[in-house]
Write a protein that holds these residues in place. Structure first.
Motif, PDB file in Angstrom:
ATOM      1  N   UNK A 184      46.854  52.970  60.715  1.00 38.60           N
ATOM      2  CA  UNK A 184      47.691  53.729  59.784  1.00 38.60           C
ATOM      3  C   UNK A 184      48.260  52.847  58.688  1.00 38.60           C
ATOM      4  N   UNK A 185      48.580  51.602  59.054  1.00 35.98           N
ATOM      5  CA  UNK A 185      49.137  50.708  58.057  1.00 35.98           C
ATOM      6  C   UNK A 185      48.080  50.409  56.982  1.00 35.98           C
ATOM      7  N   UNK A 186      46.854  50.216  57.455  1.00 37.64           N
ATOM      8  CA  UNK A 186      45.768  49.986  56.516  1.00 37.64           C
ATOM      9  C   UNK A 186      45.560  51.186  55.621  1.00 37.64           C
ATOM     10  N   UNK A 187      45.674  52.365  56.193  1.00 40.32           N
ATOM     11  CA  UNK A 187      45.506  53.582  55.401  1.00 40.32           C
ATOM     12  C   UNK A 187      46.574  53.658  54.314  1.00 40.32           C
ATOM     13  N   UNK A 188      47.812  53.356  54.709  1.00 34.32           N
ATOM     14  CA  UNK A 188      48.897  53.412  53.726  1.00 34.32           C
ATOM     15  C   UNK A 188      48.647  52.414  52.600  1.00 34.32           C
ATOM     16  N   UNK A 189      48.162  51.207  52.962  1.00 35.95           N
ATOM     17  CA  UNK A 189      47.917  50.186  51.941  1.00 35.95           C
ATOM     18  C   UNK A 189      46.810  50.630  50.996  1.00 35.95           C
ATOM     19  N   UNK A 190      45.733  51.163  51.554  1.00 28.42           N
ATOM     20  CA  UNK A 190      44.616  51.614  50.710  1.00 28.42           C
ATOM     21  C   UNK A 190      45.062  52.772  49.828  1.00 28.42           C
ATOM     22  N   UNK A 191      45.919  53.647  50.385  1.00 26.39           N
ATOM     23  CA  UNK A 191      46.391  54.785  49.598  1.00 26.39           C
ATOM     24  C   UNK A 191      47.269  54.324  48.446  1.00 26.39           C
ATOM     25  N   UNK A 192      48.155  53.362  48.725  1.00 23.49           N
ATOM     26  CA  UNK A 192      49.004  52.836  47.646  1.00 23.49           C
ATOM     27  C   UNK A 192      48.163  52.244  46.523  1.00 23.49           C
TER      28      UNK A 192
END
Lengths: 523, 339, 269
Positions: free
Chosen positions: B193-201
């Motif tokens: 999820x953290x990776x997803x948030x980073x990619x989304x940002x």
């Protein structure tokens, strides 16, 4: 973070804070398109990769500039993989003694056989041979293995450029056993494989490469050819937009931003959020070329008229923001020291220019086109506009043509552009080497198409001149001719502006203008 | 199904036309790749000739074309000189980045534009209607490179809200295991999820830049189409029958207004796919657009040809999808596209 | 047509046309004269929009650029409108082989990523204004052909055209007198929207260094060149031309919208 960490698979991992201190993040305009120094169409960013991942036999020494910035020293040559070397009394043989403890990245020892294969490969490939020929090395028979750690390089006659050639960017030492395993009958020098793989023993190894985006390097702890580099890990990313590189550095996200445009170097240095190392690039020069094989620039008076008409100081300020070493002004007509490029002795004098133009029978001026390449536009465009305006004053009507990259090279090769802005670099600081490339012969590098019998003879004569006094006299004469005939009007040596965070030290300027990673460290 | 087969068969001459035009166009570029790639000051005429031969550029044009065509049939798109990689591998690696950015921008545009257009249609002539039109049109009125640079300047450099506008993920992060090539999907699949948030940002700013360009035309079509449907007899009948406004708008009006919206969506998606060159350049986004640009400027023929071919294939695919979607929404459309 | 936005757009168009017609007489400085002693000055009473890298007055350049930008936009659009209309109308009217070949050719053209096609064409034709105009016209051409073809196809079987044919009119005359004038409104609407798009396309090409030759002032190239000074705090070099560019495109887009509302029966409900 338990959530992400506990799940299966390989979640994104972040470098820990302590390793961040030992990591260096570099942003540059472009990435390497090949790892093979002798490949075809290899760009200059490739040097940054093979310079730091391969060793060479020799290297140039180090000296400190006036502001304390380190720079390479063309006048001293020291051993790299060769711990020492001897030049024979007649200066036709160089004996190189390899470090006995040196290994490649895979742990295998560096032997004379590896060196022999690497040097043979240089003369076996077109780009490598063209480079080595400037040092009288053209035949594999010139490289002789004496024992497992000794190799001798012989040349038919004494050549000043043999040693510098061994210290230049091209002749890297390959892990021959590894490379040969990937050679094929069609490709005896494994150039397909070496284009995308590193088989060396340099201070860094290549861990990961995403073409056009990023490279990850890690320190080779078994490196023996110098002090271990200060960074364990280097992340080199490609960011084409100069403004993004600067923003990222100033916000502290990047450690080094390469290839800064001059106005950014000036304003960054003033604002002080990052420091800027600006070294006038020795050997690199920007100039205005005139095609002296065709009218009207075949007339030396016309070329001199243009040289007297240019608004040098305004161009230097408006286009370069003063970031560089001027090559205008100076002593006219005769040599001022032996180094070249040197100021050509021309300054802004429209009256003189007008008189010369009238003497050439062109009192009413003429029409011409001024070309420059797209990638040089940030500097070339202001130059072009000022040239257009200044020459308009003496009656020369100039149209500006911005040529998409790649096309200008072809046009220059065919000598099809009359009047243009360009930049180039000579790796070796000797004046006769410079003249041989840029003032002589049928190649595009003789940008002005200069063809003068006396000059041509001197270029040949100085090639192998061993008498210092005669050499000096000949070079002085060539400099005087270059000043009188101005096939190209040298403008300046631009600074290589590299921005870095305040805690980065050990920056060293190299002749190839790429980043020397081995000396960098965090304070 | 025979319609689909005929459409697929009809694609062949179009693709062949694209191949021919691209080949001719690259050869018309007034530059000699051999001279360009012999970029070392010690290279002489013999070196250039050797390079020309190695690149196969010494052959007559028709022969070069046949060789290229033969390689294409074997699925070989050639070799890029600029990146030193096979073109097919390059495109395979870069295409997901472009596609992810385009899809994200597209989703954003649809989520904003369709409700906006509906609202404008329901309150026609009101202040919100004019405002939506002005803002939408203003979004299309800035070149994408300007709006991109503006967003970077404000949200990264000045306020520091957005992450560094460089690439798809944090520089010190390791990319998620590649399954789809879309970082947003791959991080979720890996449960990161953290990776997803980073990619989304990371994707927000470039996607907004691209979406700005799609909102106005989409909102406009939605508004016009809704207006047409809302004025029709059956909606009046539904109103007269006392159905709730919300139900009328969402289930009857929107569904009937969908056909022109879907057609426009297809056009806009194709347009975005082709126009993200500049956005990719500004955000150092590792996509096919900036790859093609570098190749074009660098006289590297194979990547330009490969890029155009793949894009053409995608456009044709998108058009096919749109036609199928239209047929699903409205059976009469099948007759139209057959005509 | 009476919406306040449309009125504002008409007023803006008037200002733009005024600048294009009388620009050189409206400005305080020579838009191409350099003065390096005054380089990079912020906006002031003497230089309303500041000066650029070479000390040129940004205000004068922004005003003077209107002429070139509008000329490029109008030339590019009419170069695709006229052949597109004739070709498309003929295809829709005659059908048959002409239609098949023309349809295939437009399919090929539309399958290209258009911006990259424009770039390649400018690079191949030479870096100049006329190349930009040609490239923009070519990438727009298929849209006009399709529109004209569809409109003509609807009309070919209508009573008045059949009557003309029965009355002995030649095909050329029918196309000229009956078909083309009737399909024009739809094409003009398309053209007015395309004007703004042509300006943007020119600006995009300028950003990657293709197109207009120095020293001619042009908004796109001024923005592209000025953008490199933004981080050093000289926002005015790119800011004002960017604003002009945006207003011009906005104006074209609003007018196109308004015209479409008039022409498109569905939106008039």
């Amino acid at each position: 973070m338990g959530l992400a960490g506990g799940m299966a698979g390989a979640p994104m991992r972040w470098a820990q804070a302590q390793t961040r201190a030992e990591s260096l993040r570099v942003l540059s305009e472009a990435g390497p398109n090949s790892f093979d120094p002798s490949g075809i169409g290899v760009n200059r960013n490739a040097i940054q990769l093979h310079w730091n991942t391969y060793d060479r036999l020799l290297r140039f020494g180090t000296r400190a500039g006036p502001d304390g910035t380190l720079s390479y020293d063309y006048s001293t040559i020291e051993g790299e993989l060769a711990e020492r070397f001897e030049v024979s009394g007649d200066r036709t043989a160089i004996t190189l003694h390899l470090r006995r403890d040196a290994t490649f990245h895979d742990g295998s020892p560096v032997t004379a056989a590896d060196v022999k294969w690497s040097l043979d490969r240089m003369v076996g490939m077109p780009i490598g041979r063209a480079q080595f020929a400037t040092g009288s090395m053209t035949d594999p028979a010139q490289f002789v293995v004496l024992d497992a750690h000794t190799i001798r390089v012989t040349t038919p006659r004494p050549d000043r450029f043999t040693l510098p050639n061994l210290a230049a960017a091209h002749p890297v030492i390959f892990n021959a056993r590894l490379a040969r395993a990937h050679a094929t009958p069609d490709d005896p020098w494994a150039s397909d494989w070496l284009r995308t793989n590193v088989a060396g023993g340099g201070a860094f190894r290549l861990d990961h490469h995403v073409p056009g985006q990023s490279l990850t390097l890690s320190r080779f702890d078994g490196w023996k050819s110098g002090a271990l580099p200060g960074f364990r890990r280097v992340l080199w990313q490609v960011v084409p937009n100069a403004q993004s590189r600067r923003a990222s550095l100033e916000r502290g996200d990047a450690d080094i931003a390469q290839d800064l445009p001059p106005q950014d170097a000036v304003s960054m240095a003033r604002e002080g959020r990052a420091k800027v190392a600006g070294v006038p690039m020795a050997g690199t020069f920007q100039f205005i070329g005139m095609n002296s094989t065709r009218p009207p620039f075949d007339n030396v008076l016309v070329r001199q008229a243009v040289a007297w008409a240019l608004p040098y100081r305004q161009m230097f300020e408006a286009a370069l923001f003063g970031r560089g070493q001027p090559l205008f002004g100076g002593r006219p007509g005769e040599a001022d020291g032996l180094q070249f490029p040197q100021p050509l002795g021309y300054d802004t004098d429209p009256a003189k220019a007008k008189a010369l133009l009238a003497a050439a029978g062109l009192a009413d001026g003429f029409d011409t086109t001024f070309s420059f390449e797209l990638s040089l536009a940030p500097v070339a465009e202001p130059v072009a506009l000022l040239v257009q305006e200044a020459l308009g004053v003496i009656g020369i009507r100039v149209t500006i043509d911005k040529v998409p990259g790649g096309q200008l090279g072809t046009l220059l090769e065919k000598k099809a552009v009359p009047f243009f802005f360009e930049a180039s670099t000579a790796y070796f600081a000797a004046p006769d080497y410079f003249f041989r490339i840029f003032y002589h012969g049928p190649t595009r590098w003789n940008f002005g198409g200069y063809d003068n019998a006396e000059f041509g003879a001197l270029v040949q004569k100085t090639r192998f001149e061993t008498d210092d006094a005669a050499y000096e006299a000949d070079v002085r004469r060539m400099i005087a001719l270059a000043k009188r005939d101005v096939p190209i009007i040298l403008l300046w040596q631009p600074a290589l502006d590299t921005g870095m965070r305040a805690d980065i030290g050990g920056y060293k300027y190299q002749f190839h203008r790429q980043l020397e990673l081995r000396t960098l460290k965090r304070a | 199904m025979s319609l689909l087969a005929r459409r697929l068969f009809g694609v062949v001459p179009t693709l062949l036309g694209v191949v021919v035009v691209t080949f001719v166009l690259t050869r018309l570029l007034p530059g000699d790749p051999a001279a360009f790639f012999a970029n070392s000051p010690t290279a002489d005429a013999a070196t250039i000739a050797a390079i020309r031969q190695k690149l196969g550029l010494d052959l007559p044009l028709w022969q070069q074309f046949l060789l290229y065509l033969g390689a294409l049939l074997r699925g070989d798109l050639g070799q890029s000189i600029v990146t030193g990689q096979p073109v097919a591998a390059d495109l395979l690696r870069l295409l997901p980045a472009s596609a992810e950015l385009t899809l994200a921008a597209f989703a954003m545009a649809v989520l904003v534009a369709v409700p906006l257009g509906m609202a404008a249609a329901l309150r026609r002539g009101s202040l919100p209607d004019h405002l939506c039109r002005l803002l939408g049109t203003a979004g299309v009125s800035l070149p994408t490179f300007v709006s991109g640079l503006l967003l970077i300047h404000l949200f990264y450099y000045r306020f520091g809200i957005a992450p560094e506008p460089i690439g798809r993920i944090d520089p010190f992060a390791i990319p998620p295991p590649a399954m789809t090539g879309f970082f947003l999907a791959d991080t979720l699949l890996a449960g990161d999820l953290r990776g997803f948030a980073a990619a989304a940002r990371q994707i927000v700013l470039p996607a907004v830049t691209m979406a700005l360009f799609a909102i106005a035309p989409l909102a406009r079509v939605t508004r016009a189409s809704m207006l047409g449907v809302l004025g029709s007899d059956f909606i009046r009948a539904a109103r007269a029958n006392g159905l709730r406004r919300r139900k009328i708008v969402l289930s009857y009006a929107l569904r009937n207004a969908l056909l022109p919206i879907v057609t426009t969506l297809g056009m806009i998606f194709s347009g975005m796919l082709g126009a993200n060159v500049l956005v990719e350049r500004v955000f150092a986004w590792p996509g096919v657009g900036s790859y093609a640009l570098d190749a074009l400027v660098g006289l590297d023929y194979a990547p330009v040809q490969g890029f155009v071919l793949v894009m053409a294939g995608l456009f044709i695919g998108v058009n096919l999808l749109v036609d199928l979607a239209c047929a699903a929404i409205d059976p009469r459309a099948r007759l139209l596209s057959d005509a | 047509m009476g919406s306040p936005l449309n009125l504002a757009a008409v007023a803006m168009l008037a200002v733009l046309l005024g600048c294009a017609a009388a620009g050189p007489w409206l400005v305080s400085h020579d838009p191409i004269a350099t003065n390096t002693a005054m380089a990079l000055r912020p906006p002031s009473a003497a230089h309303w929009f500041g000066t650029d890298q070479l000390g040129r007055d940004v205000f004068s350049r922004v005003v003077a650029a209107a002429r070139l930008d509008l000329a490029i936009a109008f030339a590019a659009v009419s170069l695709s409108l006229v052949p597109g209309a004739v070709l498309g109308a003929a295809m829709g009217y005659f059908r048959g082989r002409l239609d098949a070949i023309g349809g295939r050719a437009t399919d090929v053209l539309m399958a290209f990523p258009l911006f990259v096609l424009a770039m390649a064409m400018v690079a191949a034709l030479g870096n100049s204004v006329s190349s930009v105009v040609c490239a923009t016209a070519v990438i727009n051409l298929p849209f006009y052909i399709r529109l004209a073809r569809a409109e003509a196809a609807i009309r070919r079987d209508l009573g008045y055209i059949e009557a003309a044919r029965a009355g002995g009119s030649s095909h050329a005359r029918i196309l000229r007198v009956f078909v083309l004038p009737n399909i024009m409104p739809a094409l003009v609407v398309q053209a007015s929207v395309n004007l703004g798009w042509a300006v943007l396309n020119t600006a995009g090409l300028s950003f990657i260094g293709l197109g207009v030759r120095a020293p001619a002032p042009e908004w796109g190239i001024m923005v592209a060149e000025g953008a490199q000074f933004v981080l050093s705090g000289r926002w005015w070099i790119a800011g004002f031309p960017g604003l002009a560019l945006m207003l011009a495109v906005l104006c074209f887009n609003l007018l196109g919208d308004a015209l479409r509302d008039v022409a498109d029966p569905r939106a008039r409900v």
